[in-house]
Design a protein around this motif. Sequence first.
Motif, PDB file in Angstrom:
ATOM      1  N   PRO A 154      44.790  24.515  33.099  1.00 29.02           N
ATOM      2  CA  PRO A 154      43.770  25.455  33.659  1.00 29.02           C
ATOM      3  C   PRO A 154      42.732  25.711  32.521  1.00 29.02           C
ATOM      4  O   PRO A 154      41.582  25.834  33.007  1.00 29.02           O
ATOM      5  N   GLY A 155      43.056  25.852  31.425  1.00 34.18           N
ATOM      6  CA  GLY A 155      41.938  25.999  30.447  1.00 34.18           C
ATOM      7  C   GLY A 155      40.991  25.069  30.347  1.00 34.18           C
ATOM      8  O   GLY A 155      39.839  25.367  29.781  1.00 34.18           O
ATOM      9  N   HIS A 156      41.195  23.567  30.435  1.00 29.56           N
ATOM     10  CA  HIS A 156      40.309  22.903  30.402  1.00 29.56           C
ATOM     11  C   HIS A 156      39.009  22.929  31.577  1.00 29.56           C
ATOM     12  O   HIS A 156      38.073  22.960  31.312  1.00 29.56           O
ATOM     13  N   ARG A 162      32.823  27.340  32.545  1.00 23.72           N
ATOM     14  CA  ARG A 162      32.055  28.552  31.515  1.00 23.72           C
ATOM     15  C   ARG A 162      31.118  27.911  30.560  1.00 23.72           C
ATOM     16  O   ARG A 162      30.029  28.473  30.428  1.00 23.72           O
ATOM     17  N   ALA A 163      31.474  26.766  30.005  1.00 23.25           N
ATOM     18  CA  ALA A 163      30.561  26.396  28.755  1.00 23.25           C
ATOM     19  C   ALA A 163      29.428  25.165  29.383  1.00 23.25           C
ATOM     20  O   ALA A 163      28.359  25.325  28.529  1.00 23.25           O
ATOM     21  N   GLU A 372      41.375  29.783  25.149  1.00 21.87           N
ATOM     22  CA  GLU A 372      40.405  31.072  25.675  1.00 21.87           C
ATOM     23  C   GLU A 372      40.344  30.612  27.326  1.00 21.87           C
ATOM     24  O   GLU A 372      40.421  31.776  27.960  1.00 21.87           O
ATOM     25  N   GLY A 373      40.086  29.515  27.419  1.00 22.71           N
ATOM     26  CA  GLY A 373      40.145  29.130  28.960  1.00 22.71           C
ATOM     27  C   GLY A 373      41.489  29.229  29.601  1.00 22.71           C
ATOM     28  O   GLY A 373      41.593  29.652  30.816  1.00 22.71           O
ATOM     29  N   GLU A 374      42.602  29.001  29.029  1.00 20.14           N
ATOM     30  CA  GLU A 374      44.176  29.136  29.468  1.00 20.14           C
ATOM     31  C   GLU A 374      44.153  30.660  30.008  1.00 20.14           C
ATOM     32  O   GLU A 374      44.688  31.031  30.560  1.00 20.14           O
ATOM     33  N   HIS A 377      39.423  33.430  29.671  1.00 28.15           N
ATOM     34  CA  HIS A 377      38.346  34.295  28.893  1.00 28.15           C
ATOM     35  C   HIS A 377      37.113  33.618  28.563  1.00 28.15           C
ATOM     36  O   HIS A 377      37.321  32.307  28.278  1.00 28.15           O
ATOM     37  N   ASP A 378      36.189  34.156  28.381  1.00 25.97           N
ATOM     38  CA  ASP A 378      34.776  33.680  27.905  1.00 25.97           C
ATOM     39  C   ASP A 378      34.677  34.023  26.287  1.00 25.97           C
ATOM     40  O   ASP A 378      34.068  34.933  25.992  1.00 25.97           O
ATOM     41  N   GLY A 379      35.702  33.412  25.502  1.00 25.22           N
ATOM     42  CA  GLY A 379      35.815  33.798  24.316  1.00 25.22           C
ATOM     43  C   GLY A 379      34.723  33.177  23.460  1.00 25.22           C
ATOM     44  O   GLY A 379      33.861  32.375  23.826  1.00 25.22           O
ATOM     45  N   ASP A 380      35.000  33.458  22.084  1.00 26.92           N
ATOM     46  CA  ASP A 380      33.906  33.008  21.051  1.00 26.92           C
ATOM     47  C   ASP A 380      33.617  31.418  21.046  1.00 26.92           C
ATOM     48  O   ASP A 380      32.565  31.037  21.036  1.00 26.92           O
TER      49      ASP A 380
END
Length: 396
Positions: A154-156, A162-163, A372-374, A377-380
């Motif tokens: 899922p994180g991928h 997002r990116a 972050e993806g897992e 989140h839209d993390g740093d």
Amino acid sequence: MAPASSKPLTLSLLGKLSLLLKLLVIAPPTLLINNLRCHLLALFRGASLKYYTLCAFNKFGLRHLTPLQLQHMKPPTIVYYKSWVRKQSIAAIKRLSTSNGTPKPEDLVLSELKVDIETLPDGASSLLWLGDRTKAKKVVLFLHGGGYAIPMLPGHINWCYRAYLLASPGDVAVAILQYTLVPHGQYPTQLRQAAAGLSHILSSGVKPENIIFGGDSAGGNLTCSLLSHLLHPHPDAVPITSLARPVAGAFLVSPWVSTNTSTASYKKNNGIDMLSTATIDTACGHLLPKDLTEEDKAWVMPVDLPQERQEAWFEGLDKVVSHVYITAGEQEVFLDQSVQLADVFKKANNNGRLDVKVEVMKSEAHDWILLEGENGHDGDATRRMRGWVKGLWGFK
Ligand SMILES: *[C@@H]1O[C@H](CO)[C@@H](O)[C@H](O)[C@H]1NC(C)=O
Ligand SMILES: *[C@@H]1O[C@H](CO)[C@@H](O)[C@H](O)[C@H]1NC(C)=O
């Protein structure tokens, strides 16, 4: 090198029983110890504690479960892709129809997602599209990581959305490569499939300057192999001859490019990172034949070559790619090899035509953008990746 191994290709009853035992007996104390150690080390080193719970959890899975056991616990890449696209688009359509303010750009992007799969010529790999490839001006070929043993997570897919899709809504489409996992296929199967994916995108008319490719961990290894293939065509993969100009960029997140598990970053970060000497030694055992020749090493683990050979191997990289982005965490075991790879790229191409950006972040361990993806989140790390893409393609 050895073709696919003769090990059984589905999880046997014994394998399932052992999985159950590991989850019931080994997991609880290991998770407790991993969590304590990861958090305490992060605390002592002044790193943010965010995502270290997931890091501790992954540390258990990567250390104790076999590739087939990991695959048993996760849906295959294509199955997960289809369900993600359907779920996200339905939810976004619902939000758009019930909100009465200005629609969010995110929801507009998600609501238009459709399942779009192109099977590649070998019949065993495919491109799973996010975004409308008939309208998009830019294409990202995404090579997911997971030790060549774990399907896309899922994180991928969250990271891709997002990116890349949100970097300039409507302008970018992502082609996620669904490739063969071990033990079903070993090197060079995945390189052959990645080359077929890139070749397909180029022959469908996308210009090299409108393409970037890359991935995390084993996907970083595959990215590196694909760069090598553009420089020195691999005999088993489709040659990429249609490259009139360099591709716009390549990104390598925590790339796996060495089998050496006795560098300083292993010693320092064995306890805190999700990967460790033991994990990597086992994984190299699954993945690599024992008798790697020098030529094989250049393809598979370039940082294991003597320094001069590394530089000779990557000389001319500026003719196949314009921008390279390598990220690593200060708390990860792959830190040394990631930085070393970036140095080799720079030294071998110091004519100013190749832009190599390296980021080493203090609070991060292995593959933080994935974590972050897992977490959804839209993390740093995700924002930095989006920033790199925007800068490279001049998006506002
Ligand atoms: C690196 O990449 C190749 C595929 O190009 C793969 O078969 C090999 O096992 C990888 N090495 C490791 C240790 O991940
Ligand atoms: C692994 O890295 C260490 C530290 O940089 C070095 O001393 C050693 O020679 C390397 N081993 C191999 C097999 O390259």
